[in-house]
Design an enzyme around this catalytic site. Structure first.
Site: not given
Length: 379
Positions: A126, A130, A359
Site C-alpha cells: 500500500e 510496503g 518482495e
C-alpha cells in the site's frame, strides 16, 4: 548451454533436469525486448500455459515445488525478463489459493491462471505499507455473508490487466499484523488509480477498492490469518526472486565474456587486460555463489523445512546484489555501447534494478538474516 553443470548438483534430480530442458527449449524462442508490456505479458502467459510450464507455478496437486520454480525463473530471466515476470506472477498471484484456498475457490480460479488465459496478481503493498505490512490501512468489514473492502494498493504487478487478485486487508481480529485477512477479488472489482511506469516496463498499477463486496466463500484461510498466509507465500517465492537474479547475472556474464573475447584493444583481445579478467572472475564467483544459495534454499523448502526465511533471504539478497554488480560490469566494459538505449547491456541494467527492491528490499533481507542469526545462537 555449456555452463549448466549445476544441474548435476545433488540439490536436483532427474525430473528437475528434464523440466529445465523443457524450459530451455521454450526460452530459446523468446525475444529479449517487447514494445508493449501489457500485450506481451498476456501473450507470454498464454504461451507458457500452452507449453504446460505454468503447471509448475500453479500445480494441480497443490504442491509448489520450489526447485522447479527456481529453475524456470533462472532460465527464463536469462532470455527474457518479461517472460520471467509472466511466469512468476501466475504463481505468486495464486499462491495463497494454492496453499490455503477452499476446493471451490481453487476450481474457480486456478485452471484459467494455469492455462495462461487469466492473469493473476498479489495485492499486499500500500502507499504507506510496503515492507511494514502491519501498517496496512485497507479494511475488510464483515456484513453478513459478505465482506466490504475499502482502501488502496500500489506497486501491484499485473495491476490493471489481471483477472484475479489475492487481496490482503485489515479485518481487525487483533492489533497490527495479527488482524489481517486474505480474500480473492475478481479483476473487474478493482479500480485502476494509475498505471505506474518503471525503467524496465512491466504491468504495474495503483489500485483502489471502493466498497467492494466479497462473499465470505472467497475468503482465503480464517479471519486474522492474512499475515501468516502472506508470509507463507513469500517464503516459497522469495528464493525464486534470487533465481531470476541468477538468470540475469548469467546473461551479464555471457555479455561480458563475449565482449572480452571479440573486442580488440591496443592490438589484442580485450580479455588480455588484467582488469577485464578480474571482472570476469568476480562475475563468475557471483554467479556460482548465487546458484548455491538459491538452490540450497529451494531444496530445503522442498524437503519440508517449515520456514526457510533465513535461507531464502540470503539467496534473494546475495543474488540480486550480485546480478546488479555483474550487469554493471557488462555495461562498463561495453563502453559507450553499454549505455545506448535498447542495447543488451543497457536493457539488462534496467531489468536487474527492481529485484533489489521488490518482495523485500535488500535492507529488509539483512534485517531478517540478522534476527535469524541472533535467534539461532540464542536458542
Amino acid at each position: 548451454m555449456a555452463d549448466r553443470d549445476f544441474l548435476r548438483w545433488p540439490f536436483l534430480e532427474d525430473a528437475h533436469r528434464d523440466f529445465a530442458a523443457r524450459v530451455e527449449a521454450f526460452a530459446a524462442t523468446l525475444p529479449a525486448h517487447h514494445d508493449d508490456a501489457d500485450a506481451a505479458t498476456r501473450d507470454l502467459a498464454r504461451a507458457l500455459g500452452e507449453a504446460g510450464l505454468l503447471a509448475a507455478a500453479v500445480p494441480e496437486d497443490g504442491r509448489l515445488e520450489v526447485r522447479k520454480l527456481c529453475l524456470a525463473r533462472d532460465i527464463l530471466a536469462r532470455h527474457s525478463g518479461l517472460a520471467d515476470f509472466a511466469f512468476a506472477m501466475q504463481g505468486l498471484g495464486t499462491g495463497a489459493i494454492t496453499l490455503f484456498g477452499s476446493d471451490e475457490l481453487k476450481a474457480r480460479v486456478l485452471p484459467g491462471v494455469r492455462a495462461g488465459t487469466t492473469l493473476a496478481a498479489f495485492a499486499l503493498s500500500e502507499p504507506e505499507a510496503g515492507s511494514d505490512v502491519a501498517a496496512m490501512a485497507t479494511t475488510a468489514t464483515r456484513d453478513g455473508e459478505h465482506w466490504v473492502l475499502d482502501g488502496e494498493k500500489t506497486w501491484i504487478s499485473n495491476g490493471g490487466i489481471a483477472g484475479s487478485y489475492v487481496v490482503f486487508a485489515r479485518s481487525g481480529e487483533a492489533p497490527g499484523a495479527r488482524g489481517l485477512s486474505c480474500f480473492w477479488v475478481p479483476g473487474e472489482a478493482m479500480r485502476v488509480v494509475e498505471r505506474i511506469h518503471t525503467a524496465a516496463p512491466h504491468p504495474l498499477a495503483r489500485l483502489a477498492l471502493d466498497g467492494v463486496r466479497v462473499p465470505d466463500a472467497h475468503r482465503i484461510g480464517v479471519p486474522g490469518d492474512g499475515f501468516r498466509i502472506a508470509m507463507s507465500v513469500l517464503d516459497v517465492f522469495r528464493s525464486t526472486v534470487g533465481a531470476a537474479a541468477l538468470g540475469f547475472a548469467r546473461r551479464g556474464l555471457d555479455l561480458l565474456l563475449k565482449r572480452a573475447t571479440t573486442r580488440r584493444l591496443f592490438g589484442a583481445p580485450l580479455f588480455e587486460q588484467g582488469q577485464v579478467q578480474a571482472a570476469i572472475a568476480d562475475a563468475a564467483m557471483d554467479v556460482e555463489a548465487s546458484a548455491l544459495l538459491v538452490y540450497r534454499a529451494a531444496w530445503l523448502k522442498d524437503q519440508g523445512t517449515p520456514r526457510v526465511s533465513r535461507e531464502a533471504s540470503m539467496a534473494k539478497l546475495h543474488a540480486t546484489e550480485a546480478a546488479f554488480r555483474v550487469a554493471d560490469a557488462a555495461a562498463q566494459f561495453h563502453g559507450g555501447l553499454g549505455v545506448v538505449a535498447g542495447s543488451a547491456p543497457e536493457l539488462l541494467t534496467r531489468e536487474v534494478r527492481a529485484l533489489r527492491v521488490y518482495e523485500g528490499a535488500s535492507e529488509i533481507q539483512r534485517v531478517v538474516i540478522a534476527r535469524a542469526e541472533r535467534d539461532r545462537r540464542a536458542g
